[in-house]
Design a protein around this motif. Structure first.
Motif, PDB file in Angstrom:
ATOM      1  N   VAL A   1     -10.700  -3.500 -10.676  1.00 27.23           N
ATOM      2  CA  VAL A   1     -10.132  -2.455  -9.816  1.00 27.23           C
ATOM      3  C   VAL A   1      -8.689  -2.218 -10.233  1.00 27.23           C
ATOM      4  CG1 VAL A   1      -9.601  -1.769  -7.448  1.00 27.23           C
ATOM      5  CG2 VAL A   1     -11.626  -3.158  -7.918  1.00 27.23           C
ATOM      6  N   PRO A   2      -8.326  -0.998 -10.615  1.00 28.60           N
ATOM      7  CA  PRO A   2      -6.962  -0.726 -11.073  1.00 28.60           C
ATOM      8  C   PRO A   2      -5.970  -0.654  -9.927  1.00 28.60           C
ATOM      9  CG  PRO A   2      -8.212   1.305 -11.028  1.00 28.60           C
ATOM     10  CD  PRO A   2      -9.174   0.208 -10.662  1.00 28.60           C
ATOM     11  N   ALA A   3      -4.695  -0.652 -10.281  1.00 28.64           N
ATOM     12  CA  ALA A   3      -3.630  -0.649  -9.273  1.00 28.64           C
ATOM     13  C   ALA A   3      -3.669   0.614  -8.419  1.00 28.64           C
ATOM     14  CB  ALA A   3      -2.268  -0.784  -9.951  1.00 28.64           C
ATOM     15  N   ILE A   4      -4.078   1.737  -8.981  1.00 30.56           N
ATOM     16  CA  ILE A   4      -4.095   2.994  -8.218  1.00 30.56           C
ATOM     17  C   ILE A   4      -5.061   2.902  -7.039  1.00 30.56           C
ATOM     18  CG2 ILE A   4      -5.906   4.111  -9.588  1.00 30.56           C
ATOM     19  CD1 ILE A   4      -4.366   6.715  -9.324  1.00 30.56           C
ATOM     20  N   ILE A   5      -6.095   2.067  -7.165  1.00 29.24           N
ATOM     21  CA  ILE A   5      -7.037   1.855  -6.064  1.00 29.24           C
ATOM     22  C   ILE A   5      -6.515   0.787  -5.106  1.00 29.24           C
ATOM     23  CG2 ILE A   5      -9.376   1.136  -5.469  1.00 29.24           C
ATOM     24  CD1 ILE A   5      -9.283   3.859  -6.765  1.00 29.24           C
ATOM     25  N   LYS A   6      -5.957  -0.277  -5.643  1.00 25.89           N
ATOM     26  CA  LYS A   6      -5.468  -1.366  -4.792  1.00 25.89           C
ATOM     27  C   LYS A   6      -4.313  -0.937  -3.890  1.00 25.89           C
ATOM     28  CE  LYS A   6      -6.613  -5.323  -7.728  1.00 25.89           C
ATOM     29  NZ  LYS A   6      -6.039  -6.493  -8.440  1.00 25.89           N
ATOM     30  N   THR A   7      -3.608   0.117  -4.264  1.00 25.42           N
ATOM     31  CA  THR A   7      -2.466   0.575  -3.475  1.00 25.42           C
ATOM     32  C   THR A   7      -2.777   1.822  -2.649  1.00 25.42           C
ATOM     33  OG1 THR A   7      -1.649   1.825  -5.390  1.00 25.42           O
ATOM     34  CG2 THR A   7      -0.792  -0.395  -5.086  1.00 25.42           C
ATOM     35  N   LEU A   8      -4.060   2.130  -2.461  1.00 23.82           N
ATOM     36  CA  LEU A   8      -4.433   3.270  -1.627  1.00 23.82           C
ATOM     37  C   LEU A   8      -3.888   3.098  -0.204  1.00 23.82           C
ATOM     38  CD1 LEU A   8      -8.182   3.711  -2.671  1.00 23.82           C
ATOM     39  CD2 LEU A   8      -6.331   5.338  -3.114  1.00 23.82           C
ATOM     40  N   PRO A   9      -3.702   4.197   0.523  1.00 18.85           N
ATOM     41  CA  PRO A   9      -3.319   4.070   1.934  1.00 18.85           C
ATOM     42  C   PRO A   9      -4.342   3.231   2.694  1.00 18.85           C
ATOM     43  CG  PRO A   9      -3.068   6.329   1.193  1.00 18.85           C
ATOM     44  CD  PRO A   9      -3.739   5.607   0.081  1.00 18.85           C
ATOM     45  N   LEU A  10      -3.918   2.608   3.767  1.00 18.31           N
ATOM     46  CA  LEU A  10      -4.722   1.618   4.463  1.00 18.31           C
ATOM     47  C   LEU A  10      -6.115   2.126   4.816  1.00 18.31           C
ATOM     48  CD1 LEU A  10      -4.993  -1.135   5.813  1.00 18.31           C
ATOM     49  CD2 LEU A  10      -3.940  -0.155   7.864  1.00 18.31           C
ATOM     50  N   GLU A  11      -6.211   3.277   5.484  1.00 20.95           N
ATOM     51  CA  GLU A  11      -7.512   3.768   5.926  1.00 20.95           C
ATOM     52  C   GLU A  11      -8.406   4.141   4.752  1.00 20.95           C
ATOM     53  OE1 GLU A  11      -8.634   3.572   8.971  1.00 20.95           O
ATOM     54  OE2 GLU A  11      -6.710   2.655   9.504  1.00 20.95           O
ATOM     55  N   VAL A  12      -7.810   4.626   3.665  1.00 17.79           N
ATOM     56  CA  VAL A  12      -8.579   4.971   2.464  1.00 17.79           C
ATOM     57  C   VAL A  12      -9.055   3.700   1.767  1.00 17.79           C
ATOM     58  CG1 VAL A  12      -8.546   6.227   0.274  1.00 17.79           C
ATOM     59  CG2 VAL A  12      -7.241   7.083   2.228  1.00 17.79           C
TER      60      VAL A  12
ATOM     61  N   LEU B   1       0.825  -1.204   0.000  1.00 16.38           N
ATOM     62  CA  LEU B   1       0.000   0.000   0.000  1.00 16.38           C
ATOM     63  C   LEU B   1       0.860   1.255   0.000  1.00 16.38           C
ATOM     64  CD1 LEU B   1      -2.773  -1.051   2.545  1.00 16.38           C
ATOM     65  CD2 LEU B   1      -2.628  -1.486   0.085  1.00 16.38           C
ATOM     66  N   SER B   2       0.277   2.326  -0.501  1.00 15.67           N
ATOM     67  CA  SER B   2       0.968   3.615  -0.575  1.00 15.67           C
ATOM     68  C   SER B   2       0.827   4.357   0.749  1.00 15.67           C
ATOM     69  CB  SER B   2       0.384   4.445  -1.722  1.00 15.67           C
ATOM     70  OG  SER B   2       0.922   5.751  -1.730  1.00 15.67           O
ATOM     71  N   ASP B   3       1.663   5.368   0.931  1.00 16.60           N
ATOM     72  CA  ASP B   3       1.603   6.194   2.135  1.00 16.60           C
ATOM     73  C   ASP B   3       0.780   7.460   1.940  1.00 16.60           C
ATOM     74  OD1 ASP B   3       3.244   4.442   3.567  1.00 16.60           O
ATOM     75  OD2 ASP B   3       5.063   5.392   2.791  1.00 16.60           O
ATOM     76  N   SER B   4       0.448   7.787   0.693  1.00 20.37           N
ATOM     77  CA  SER B   4      -0.269   9.036   0.417  1.00 20.37           C
ATOM     78  C   SER B   4      -1.393   8.792  -0.582  1.00 20.37           C
ATOM     79  CB  SER B   4       0.691  10.099  -0.132  1.00 20.37           C
ATOM     80  OG  SER B   4       1.309   9.632  -1.322  1.00 20.37           O
ATOM     81  N   CYS B   5      -2.391   9.647  -0.520  1.00 13.26           N
ATOM     82  CA  CYS B   5      -3.539   9.531  -1.428  1.00 13.26           C
ATOM     83  C   CYS B   5      -3.131   9.948  -2.841  1.00 13.26           C
ATOM     84  CB  CYS B   5      -4.684  10.407  -0.949  1.00 13.26           C
ATOM     85  SG  CYS B   5      -5.368   9.906   0.652  1.00 13.26           S
ATOM     86  N   PRO B   6      -3.489   9.157  -3.852  1.00  9.21           N
ATOM     87  CA  PRO B   6      -3.119   9.506  -5.230  1.00  9.21           C
ATOM     88  C   PRO B   6      -4.040  10.563  -5.806  1.00  9.21           C
ATOM     89  CG  PRO B   6      -4.376   7.483  -5.228  1.00  9.21           C
ATOM     90  CD  PRO B   6      -4.200   7.875  -3.779  1.00  9.21           C
ATOM     91  N   THR B   7      -3.537  11.268  -6.790  1.00 11.70           N
ATOM     92  CA  THR B   7      -4.324  12.257  -7.521  1.00 11.70           C
ATOM     93  C   THR B   7      -4.501  11.793  -8.956  1.00 11.70           C
ATOM     94  OG1 THR B   7      -3.523  14.083  -6.141  1.00 11.70           O
ATOM     95  CG2 THR B   7      -4.418  14.659  -8.299  1.00 11.70           C
ATOM     96  N   VAL B   8      -5.735  11.805  -9.434  1.00 13.49           N
ATOM     97  CA  VAL B   8      -6.055  11.362 -10.790  1.00 13.49           C
ATOM     98  C   VAL B   8      -6.161  12.578 -11.697  1.00 13.49           C
ATOM     99  CG1 VAL B   8      -7.684  10.111 -12.246  1.00 13.49           C
ATOM    100  CG2 VAL B   8      -7.264   9.359  -9.892  1.00 13.49           C
ATOM    101  N   ASP B   9      -5.477  12.521 -12.828  1.00 10.70           N
ATOM    102  CA  ASP B   9      -5.508  13.589 -13.834  1.00 10.70           C
ATOM    103  C   ASP B   9      -6.554  13.223 -14.877  1.00 10.70           C
ATOM    104  OD1 ASP B   9      -5.092  15.527 -15.700  1.00 10.70           O
ATOM    105  OD2 ASP B   9      -2.972  15.081 -16.063  1.00 10.70           O
ATOM    106  N   LEU B  10      -7.692  13.946 -14.888  1.00 16.74           N
ATOM    107  CA  LEU B  10      -8.771  13.642 -15.818  1.00 16.74           C
ATOM    108  C   LEU B  10      -8.554  14.259 -17.196  1.00 16.74           C
ATOM    109  CD1 LEU B  10     -11.951  14.031 -13.576  1.00 16.74           C
ATOM    110  CD2 LEU B  10     -10.564  12.006 -14.011  1.00 16.74           C
ATOM    111  N   GLY B  11      -7.589  15.157 -17.335  1.00 19.85           N
ATOM    112  CA  GLY B  11      -7.383  15.831 -18.613  1.00 19.85           C
ATOM    113  C   GLY B  11      -7.133  14.880 -19.769  1.00 19.85           C
ATOM    114  N   PRO B  12      -6.064  14.082 -19.737  1.00 16.39           N
ATOM    115  CA  PRO B  12      -5.750  13.217 -20.871  1.00 16.39           C
ATOM    116  C   PRO B  12      -6.794  12.136 -21.136  1.00 16.39           C
ATOM    117  CG  PRO B  12      -3.837  13.502 -19.433  1.00 16.39           C
ATOM    118  CD  PRO B  12      -5.010  14.048 -18.703  1.00 16.39           C
TER     119      PRO B  12
END
Length: 451
Positions: A247-258, A81-92
């Motif tokens: 479920v993509p990897a960006i979700i599977k690696t969310l911080p624990l509480e998220v 899991l990651s330590d920080s919440c990811p940010t999704v770029d909707l532009g591209p």
């Protein structure tokens, strides 16, 4: 988990070898398995004492597959899991024009430039905009939109951070959502789940500034909203169609509480729990695999059943007779897994739960970020079988466990055409690997020469 691992008899994989627990000073034990105990002693009540994983060292050996026996445990890494919440770029991924901070629904490049200028300096006049080289019609329309505060209907933020609230809504959508290309997003719940629908509506209003409507008809609750950013987010992350969701990897690696909040939405939406046992079901086998993986990251082992033909009795809440369907399941049924899932779903504080030692029926356990799965049986087969070669775009090598690995492309060229692969399955994009051809001009030439 009911899966097969296929490989040559000399292929090495990490395995935890089974040893009877007769000498705890020299042998490893099976944590949580009731039939293996400290020196084989029984408790005063007549049962057998339970090994705790922290009391024993788990020694993993790199062995040939041909030497694996029933009772050994295959070692499978759990997603980190990651330590920080990811940010999704909707532009591209929006398919629309976008600036550094906004995605525009209805705008030309010239209009976008005008809106950005007015955002920096609202005092600009129509004449000043014409003097900067813009057409008068564009300047007039941009000023009209800006002064009438009509920008909210023309654009939405380009970046969204997946925090606990947003992850909760995304979990619900993965379980019970659908959308269309016109920006509409829908959640289908049971009529008795109105309190969940109100919570989802509150978060959507807060995150996307979109109002929601809730309708109840024939025991079915429909929550609808019009939101292009939410529509783009869910369709790009999870896919469309009940059978295609994943479920993509960006979700599977969310911080624990998220990640816990995403799991709550997912399993409450398409699962069940009675406090002792819990489960999740979906028409998407991939989504069930993902729910199984996420539960592992949360420290809970389940049982996975894929593509099961369900022949139901009874009726849907709307009154129609249930139809035969192919579904997949995850079940958490052991004395620890069921209550632990229930605690996760309903935010029950850990201190309010009784301490439970899970036997796991001697089949699998989690230790130090790995899942240990008990081997049920082994079989040696002879003949020709399909094998798979890993490669990435442009190059034919990759880094695995800090080792630079090359695939068999060189050898494949010498194979008869009938034995060559005819298609690529799930090609992997080359995101960071440099060209590596041994020689003086190679990007790794210095590394090669030094070795």
């Amino acid at each position: 988990t009911g899966e097969e691992i296929i490989g040559t008899s000399t292929h090495h994989i990490p395995v935890y070898k089974f040893y009877p627990c007769h000498d705890r000073n020299t042998h490893s034990c099976v944590p949580g398995a009731r039939k293996f105990c400290y020196e084989g002693k029984k408790t005063k009540s007549g049962g057998i004492s339970v090994c705790r994983k922290e009391d024993k060292s788990i020694k993993v050996e790199n062995v040939e597959m041909g030497s694996i026996r029933p009772g050994d445990f295959v070692c499978i890494p759990i997603i980190q899991l990651s330590d920080s919440c990811p940010t999704v770029d909707l532009g591209p991924i929006s398919g629309r024009l976008f600036s550094s901070n906004w995605v525009y629904l209805k705008a030309t490049k010239a209009r976008i430039q005008l809106y950005e200028l007015l955002e920096r300096d609202p005092s600009l006049t129509r004449k000043q905009l014409r003097d900067l080289g813009f057409r008068d019609a564009d300047a007039k329309e941009a000023l009209h939109r800006w002064r009438k505060n009509g920008m909210t209907s023309l654009r939405y933020p380009r970046f969204f951070t997946i925090d606990s609230d947003l992850a909760y809504v995304l979990g619900w959508w993965a379980a019970e959502g659908c959308c269309d290309p016109n920006g509409r997003v829908q959640f289908t719940l049971s009529a008795g789940e109105e309190h969940w629908a109100e919570e989802i509506s509150r978060i959507i209003k807060q995150k996307f500034e979109s109002n929601c409507s809730i309708e109840i008809d024939n025991n079915t609750l429909i929550l609808r909203t019009q939101s292009f950013p939410l529509n783009t987010l869910v369709s790009s992350l999870f896919g469309l169609g009940a059978k295609n969701k994943t479920v993509p990897a960006i979700i599977k690696t969310l911080p624990l509480e998220v990640l816990k909040q995403f799991f709550r939405g997912l399993v409450i939406g398409d699962g069940w729990s009675n406090g002792k046992k819990a489960g999740f079901t979906s028409a998407s086998a991939a989504l069930c695999r993902d729910a199984f993986d996420i539960a592992l990251s949360l420290g809970v082992v389940g049982d996975l059943t894929l593509d099961y033909l369900e022949i139901p009795n009874g009726y849907y809440p709307q009154g129609a007779k249930r139809k035969d369907t192919i579904r997949s399941y995850v079940r958490w049924q052991t004395v620890r897994a069921g209550p632990e899932i229930h605690r996760l779903l309903y935010d029950i504080p850990e201190e309010e739960c009784d301490e439970i030692i899970d036997s796991g029926r001697g089949r699998s356990f989690i230790h130090n970020g790995y899942l240990f799965v008990k081997v049920k049986e082994t079989e040696k087969v002879k003949g020709e079988f399909d094998v798979y070669d890993l490669q990435i775009e442009d190059q034919h090598y990759y880094v695995a466990s800090h080792i630079l690995v090359h695939n068999t492309e060189l050898f494949r060229r010498f194979l008869p055409h009938r034995r060559r692969a005819t298609e690529l399955v799930n090609p992997i994009l080359n995101q960071s690997m440099k060209d590596w051809i041994p020689g003086s001009r190679s990007a790794f030439a210095g590394d090669v020469s030094n070795r």
